[in-house]
Design a protein around this motif. Structure first.
Motif, PDB file in Angstrom:
ATOM      1  N   ARG A 211       0.815  -1.221   0.000  1.00 18.01           N
ATOM      2  CA  ARG A 211       0.000   0.000   0.000  1.00 18.01           C
ATOM      3  C   ARG A 211       0.849   1.272   0.000  1.00 18.01           C
ATOM      4  O   ARG A 211       0.350   2.370   0.180  1.00 18.01           O
ATOM      5  CB  ARG A 211      -0.950  -0.015   1.204  1.00 18.01           C
ATOM      6  CG  ARG A 211      -2.075  -1.033   1.017  1.00 18.01           C
ATOM      7  CD  ARG A 211      -3.071  -1.002   2.151  1.00 18.01           C
ATOM      8  NE  ARG A 211      -3.666   0.302   2.420  1.00 18.01           N
ATOM      9  CZ  ARG A 211      -4.636   0.877   1.681  1.00 18.01           C
ATOM     10  NH1 ARG A 211      -5.086   0.258   0.620  1.00 18.01           N
ATOM     11  NH2 ARG A 211      -5.132   2.043   2.030  1.00 18.01           N
ATOM     12  N   GLU A 243      -0.128   5.140   6.973  1.00 22.00           N
ATOM     13  CA  GLU A 243      -1.289   4.664   7.741  1.00 22.00           C
ATOM     14  C   GLU A 243      -0.892   4.097   9.108  1.00 22.00           C
ATOM     15  O   GLU A 243      -1.672   4.128  10.054  1.00 22.00           O
ATOM     16  CB  GLU A 243      -2.012   3.571   6.944  1.00 22.00           C
ATOM     17  CG  GLU A 243      -2.643   4.088   5.668  1.00 22.00           C
ATOM     18  CD  GLU A 243      -3.146   2.987   4.753  1.00 22.00           C
ATOM     19  OE1 GLU A 243      -4.251   3.136   4.216  1.00 22.00           O
ATOM     20  OE2 GLU A 243      -2.448   1.971   4.569  1.00 22.00           O
ATOM     21  N   ASP A 244       0.316   3.550   9.199  1.00 21.32           N
ATOM     22  CA  ASP A 244       0.725   2.875  10.440  1.00 21.32           C
ATOM     23  C   ASP A 244       1.614   3.745  11.324  1.00 21.32           C
ATOM     24  O   ASP A 244       2.404   3.218  12.111  1.00 21.32           O
ATOM     25  CB  ASP A 244       1.478   1.578  10.091  1.00 21.32           C
ATOM     26  CG  ASP A 244       0.582   0.604   9.346  1.00 21.32           C
ATOM     27  OD1 ASP A 244      -0.621   0.547   9.677  1.00 21.32           O
ATOM     28  OD2 ASP A 244       1.075  -0.077   8.434  1.00 21.32           O
ATOM     29  N   ARG A 392      -4.177   4.683  -4.087  1.00 20.02           N
ATOM     30  CA  ARG A 392      -4.860   5.149  -2.876  1.00 20.02           C
ATOM     31  C   ARG A 392      -5.145   6.633  -3.026  1.00 20.02           C
ATOM     32  O   ARG A 392      -4.581   7.286  -3.902  1.00 20.02           O
ATOM     33  CB  ARG A 392      -3.928   4.967  -1.668  1.00 20.02           C
ATOM     34  CG  ARG A 392      -3.933   3.599  -1.070  1.00 20.02           C
ATOM     35  CD  ARG A 392      -2.802   3.476  -0.054  1.00 20.02           C
ATOM     36  NE  ARG A 392      -2.791   4.540   0.947  1.00 20.02           N
ATOM     37  CZ  ARG A 392      -1.797   4.735   1.809  1.00 20.02           C
ATOM     38  NH1 ARG A 392      -0.742   3.940   1.812  1.00 20.02           N
ATOM     39  NH2 ARG A 392      -1.845   5.702   2.690  1.00 20.02           N
TER      40      ARG A 392
END
Ligand SMILES: Cc1ncc(COP(=O)(O)O)c(C=O)c1O
Length: 507
Positions: A211, A243-244, A392
């Motif tokens: 991603r 995102e993390d 994305r």
């Protein structure tokens, strides 16, 4: 200096914008000088009065002797060959070449600021110090940090500063011998590994997941008590929000490391989310991208570094500070020392202050929202003919790719970039990030209108359609044909540097 113009050109003959432009030395004529035709009645200064003997060099310096008229014409012609942010869209990803308000320049040109010597005592420069303190406060508010230094001269200088702060922090805890490695994602900007090496650390590279984020398993495998920290760009150079980030921050802090935020491109998150709230300890900003002063062409910049309260004592000094009766300069208790003379590139900082006064409050959030909207709109418009590197929602920039076009009809990212110049746009960044094949990194920025972003996307589509229609990339391969300099041999230009015009002649 003798004039040696190309065959057939006489000195003084009219020069057109596309003609070969001689260097200023080639206009030189012995005894020619600036403006005045007057030969008598001028004040008669002796050489000693003009330049004191002690300042004179023994050797003569080969300076061009030209009239003001020739000088102005020369530089005006050169500016006409130049593409600039003031001329049109400049979607150079990772560089945030937004249009900058002229009021920022106007502020930086005020004599009360521009004519002050940086070494003047604090008692005479209260206005300057007030502005610098306010800018530091605004930067801390935007980044969610406790204190900042404004000294670093650019993003890369900010990175070095931040890494020196990281080392000072570990040293103070008696851990600097052991903590040798700094982790960097494989999508990082080239200055990151360079700064890590320059500051004496070793680079440990972490891969990218499907991603487009940091591969958490690979990160876990790299973590240990020899890690000094991690350098992250968020949004990454793929234009993607990490995102993390919360898990990454916990994992790195868990082994005693620090988180460094490469905030060169803060354009996507202003007023929305703050590095400090994501868990970062050190942040640099390229104010010369996000807050006025166009970045590029090697112009002056400023890369302030903001830190959490734990690191504030290590900041470079002297730092401007507010007191009960005004402003003064203070050196932090355990300062790593100076990173720049005086206050850094102060007029760039002043432009940033002007920009923030103009666009602060809800303005910054709107800046980011429109920048993000423009990048996503562009990505969706070119989808289909160009590949989307990581599919994305993107932030302020998007990385699309000419991979399929290249395989099908031989149209490379470089060809697209060169043909765009003929269609009136500055090219995007190409072949970066390195992990994307035939990468085209497009950053429209918030200052471009929907019509301009649409026209840029149409130009991308036209280039792809031309190549697909003809079954080859011939049209784009010949580009650019409408610029003062045509297609150059890029490899030769990079490998065979010629830095004096005389040598170029002999070639
Ligand atoms: C992500 C990123 N980091 C760091 C830098 C380095 O900034 P500077 O060119 O001001 O040294 C840049 C510059 O383009 C960048 O895009």
């Amino acid at each position: 200096m003798s004039a040696s113009l190309p065959a057939g050109r006489a000195l003084g003959a009219p020069l057109m914008a596309h003609d070969y432009e001689p260097t200023i030395f080639e206009f030189s004529e012995p005894g020619r000088h600036a403006a005045s035709f007057r030969t008598s009645g001028l004040p008669e200064w002796t050489a000693e009065e003009l330049v004191p003997e002690s300042f004179l060099r023994n050797e003569s310096v080969a300076l061009p002797e030209v009239s003001e008229r020739d000088l102005v014409a020369h530089f005006t012609r050169l500016t006409h060959r130049q593409y600039s942010v003031d001329l049109g869209a400049y979607p150079l990803g990772s560089c945030t070449m937004k249009y900058n308000p002229k009021s920022a320049d106007a502020g930086a040109s005020l004599p009360g600021f521009a004519q002050v010597h940086p070494g003047a005592p604090a008692s005479c420069t209260q206005g300057w110090l007030e502005m610098l303190v306010e800018l530091e406060e605004m930067i801390c508010e935007i980044t969610g940090m406790a204190a900042a230094t404004l000294q670093p001269a650019a993003g890369a200088a900010g990175e070095l500063t931040g890494l020196l702060l990281m080392r000072a922090y570990h040293e103070a805890r008696g851990e600097s011998e052991r903590r040798r490695r700094v982790i960097i994602p494989d999508s990082a900007h080239g200055t990151n590994p360079a700064s890590v090496t320059l500051s004496g650390y070793e680079v440990a590279t972490v891969g990218t997941n499907a991603r487009g984020g940091v591969d958490l398993d690979a990160l876990q495998a790299l973590l240990g008590d020899d890690v000094a920290g991690i350098m992250l760009t968020n949004p990454s150079t793929l234009g993607l929000f990490e995102e993390d980030i919360v898990q990454i921050a916990e994992a790195v802090h868990g082994v005693g490391g620090l988180l460094y935020y490469d905030g060169a491109n803060l354009n996507a998150i202003l007023g929305v989310v703050r590095p400090g709230d994501m868990g970062f300890d050190i942040v640099h900003l390229n104010v010369h991208k996000t807050f006025a002063t166009p970045h590029g062409g090697g112009g002056p910049g400023a890369g302030p570094v903001a830190v959490s309260a734990e690191l504030a004592d290590f900041l470079p000094g002297p730092r401007p500070a507010r007191t009960e009766s005004g402003y003064e300069l203070r050196v932090p208790a355990r300062s790593i020392g100076r990173l720049h003379s005086w206050h850094g590139n102060a007029l760039v900082l002043l432009r940033a202050w002007m920009y923030l006064r103009l666009n602060g409050g809800d303005g910054l959030k709107r800046v980011s929202e429109i920048a993000v909207l423009n990048a996503n709109w562009f990505k969706e418009r070119v989808r289909g003919l160009y590949d989307i590197a990581y599919d994305r929602t993107v932030m302020h920039e998007c990385v699309v790719s000419a991979k399929t076009l290249h395989h099908k009809v031989g149209l490379s990212a470089l060809d697209v970039a060169k043909r765009l110049m003929e269609l009136g746009f500055h090219p995007p960044t190409v072949y970066f990030p390195l992990i994307v094949e035939e990468a085209l990194m497009v950053e429209p920025t918030e200052t471009e209108s929907p019509q301009t972003v649409a026209a840029l996307a149409e130009a991308f589509l036209q280039i792809a359609n031309e190549a697909l229609g003809a079954g080859n990339a011939e049209e784009a391969e010949a580009a650019p044909r409408t610029t003062p300099v045509g297609r150059v041999d890029e490899a030769r230009a990079a490998r065979k540097l010629v830095v004096t015009f005389d040598q170029r002649r002999g070639d």
